[in-house]
Design an enzyme around this catalytic site. Structure first.
Site, mmCIF file in Angstrom:
data_model
loop_
_atom_site.group_PDB
_atom_site.id
_atom_site.type_symbol
_atom_site.label_atom_id
_atom_site.label_comp_id
_atom_site.label_asym_id
_atom_site.label_seq_id
_atom_site.Cartn_x
_atom_site.Cartn_y
_atom_site.Cartn_z
ATOM 1 N N ASN A 7 -9.827 -12.798 23.280
ATOM 2 C CA ASN A 7 -8.716 -12.013 22.850
ATOM 3 C C ASN A 7 -8.506 -11.060 24.876
ATOM 4 O O ASN A 7 -9.350 -10.328 24.785
ATOM 5 C CB ASN A 7 -9.064 -11.443 22.106
ATOM 6 C CG ASN A 7 -7.655 -10.476 21.947
ATOM 7 O OD1 ASN A 7 -6.156 -10.350 23.112
ATOM 8 N ND2 ASN A 7 -7.428 -9.697 20.837
ATOM 9 N N LYS A 9 -6.061 -10.035 25.626
ATOM 10 C CA LYS A 9 -5.355 -8.621 25.440
ATOM 11 C C LYS A 9 -3.955 -8.518 26.384
ATOM 12 O O LYS A 9 -3.443 -9.832 26.879
ATOM 13 C CB LYS A 9 -6.139 -7.333 25.041
ATOM 14 C CG LYS A 9 -7.383 -7.235 23.972
ATOM 15 C CD LYS A 9 -8.042 -6.073 23.910
ATOM 16 C CE LYS A 9 -8.952 -5.708 23.019
ATOM 17 N NZ LYS A 9 -9.399 -5.439 22.685
ATOM 18 N N HIS A 94 -4.183 -7.600 13.963
ATOM 19 C CA HIS A 94 -5.718 -7.117 15.432
ATOM 20 C C HIS A 94 -5.349 -5.883 15.559
ATOM 21 O O HIS A 94 -4.320 -5.237 14.814
ATOM 22 C CB HIS A 94 -5.042 -7.198 16.990
ATOM 23 C CG HIS A 94 -6.805 -6.805 17.902
ATOM 24 N ND1 HIS A 94 -6.591 -6.183 18.391
ATOM 25 C CD2 HIS A 94 -7.098 -7.492 18.127
ATOM 26 C CE1 HIS A 94 -7.593 -5.506 19.097
ATOM 27 N NE2 HIS A 94 -8.476 -6.228 18.781
ATOM 28 N N GLU A 96 -5.598 -3.523 17.466
ATOM 29 C CA GLU A 96 -4.448 -2.501 18.459
ATOM 30 C C GLU A 96 -3.253 -2.537 17.960
ATOM 31 O O GLU A 96 -1.868 -1.677 18.033
ATOM 32 C CB GLU A 96 -4.983 -3.414 20.025
ATOM 33 C CG GLU A 96 -5.486 -2.438 20.220
ATOM 34 C CD GLU A 96 -5.849 -2.944 21.572
ATOM 35 O OE1 GLU A 96 -6.323 -4.017 21.735
ATOM 36 O OE2 GLU A 96 -7.810 -3.245 21.798
ATOM 37 N N GLU A 164 -13.593 -6.396 13.358
ATOM 38 C CA GLU A 164 -14.016 -5.772 14.200
ATOM 39 C C GLU A 164 -13.733 -4.369 13.747
ATOM 40 O O GLU A 164 -12.982 -3.903 14.010
ATOM 41 C CB GLU A 164 -12.734 -6.201 15.163
ATOM 42 C CG GLU A 164 -12.332 -7.633 15.385
ATOM 43 C CD GLU A 164 -12.211 -7.484 16.606
ATOM 44 O OE1 GLU A 164 -12.312 -8.514 17.913
ATOM 45 O OE2 GLU A 164 -10.641 -7.737 17.157
ATOM 46 N N GLY A 170 -13.794 -2.015 21.776
ATOM 47 C CA GLY A 170 -13.217 -1.416 23.464
ATOM 48 C C GLY A 170 -14.577 -0.324 23.835
ATOM 49 O O GLY A 170 -14.370 0.220 25.385
ATOM 50 N N SER A 203 -16.732 -5.286 21.375
ATOM 51 C CA SER A 203 -18.008 -4.977 22.280
ATOM 52 C C SER A 203 -19.687 -6.112 22.389
ATOM 53 O O SER A 203 -20.177 -5.833 22.420
ATOM 54 C CB SER A 203 -18.726 -3.272 22.277
ATOM 55 O OG SER A 203 -17.849 -2.325 22.608
#
Ligand code: PGA
Length: 240
Positions: A7, A9, A94, A96, A164, A170, A203
């Site tokens: 991904n 992003k 996701h 985010e 996730e 991240g 990660s």
């Protein structure tokens, strides 16, 4: 088949497509790997990625509209358009997007349904926050997300789930193998007798990929940061 999806992003450029997609394609031609590899670049690079990707590399989007379209939905891209561009996967829900755009399970389910209907495989993301984990609610939160986000009519081959933990994305932190196995098993329990592939994300790097991908119930990985470097992503693909 196991899946390792990158991904990107809001990263990437035409040059990155040449470097990463063409580079991956070249390596996939030369080696046999035990997984499907996919890249999910930003929307403006999808067509270039499809053109640069060889047979061994799939392309996915990072989102899709909850509307079937076509129609007056400024800024949106329908699942059908993505399929027409040559995408095979569509990431939906996701964290985010859930956090920054307030996407609810209901909206994520609508997007996943559009993806399925267009012939894409939705990669439905779920995961708990640190607060929820510390309160002991991780399994309950994620089970509810799965229950409420999965589209009608999915089958083992037409859906992927990505677990996730939000606090691992991240941050360099990863869940322990025991926690991952427990969460993947909780997700499996919600799905019942049908079982879609469940990826782990958060990660994942070349250094921890073998352990994570070897954990019970893990069928692949969704990679953020490490998918932007050819050697790192390739290290994870070969670990799978
Ligand atoms: P990360 O992101 O690998 O950079 O932690 C994972 C993701 O958001 O899918």
């Amino acid at each position: 088949m196991r899946l390792v999806a990158g991904n990107w992003k809001m990263n990437g450029s035409p040059a990155a497509v040449t470097d990463l997609v063409a580079g991956l394609t070249q390596r996939l031609r030369a080696a046999e790997v035990g997984c499907t590899a996919a890249v999910c670049p930003p929307a403006h690079l999808l067509a270039a990625a499809v053109a640069a990707a060889g047979a061994g590399l799939a392309v996915g989007s990072q989102d899709c509209s909850d509307e079937a379209g076509p129609g007056a939905f400024t800024g949106e891209i329908s699942a059908f358009m993505l399929a027409e561009t040559g995408c095979r996967y569509a990431i939906v829900g996701h964290s985010e997007r859930r956090q920054r755009h307030g996407e609810s399970n209901t909206l994520v389910r609508a997007k996943a349904s559009r993806a399925l209907a267009a012939g894409l495989v939705p990669i439905v993301c779920v995961g708990e926050t640190l607060k929820q984990r510390e309160a002991g609610d991780a399994a309950a939160v994620v089970s509810e997300q799965v229950q409420e986000s999965l589209p009608e009519g999915w089958s083992t081959d037409t859906l992927v789930i990505a677990y996730e933990p939000v606090w691992a994305i991240g941050t360099g932190l990863t869940a322990t193998a025991a926690d991952i196995a427990e969460m993947h098993s909780a997700i499996g329990a919600v799905m019942g007798s049908r079982r879609a592939a469940i990826l782990y994300g958060g990660s994942v790097k070349p250094g921890n990929a073998a352990e994570i991908l070897g954990t019970e119930g893990v069928n692949g990985a969704l990679i953020g940061g490490a998918s932007l470097k050819l050697d790192d992503f390739w290290g994870i693909v070969t670990a799978a």
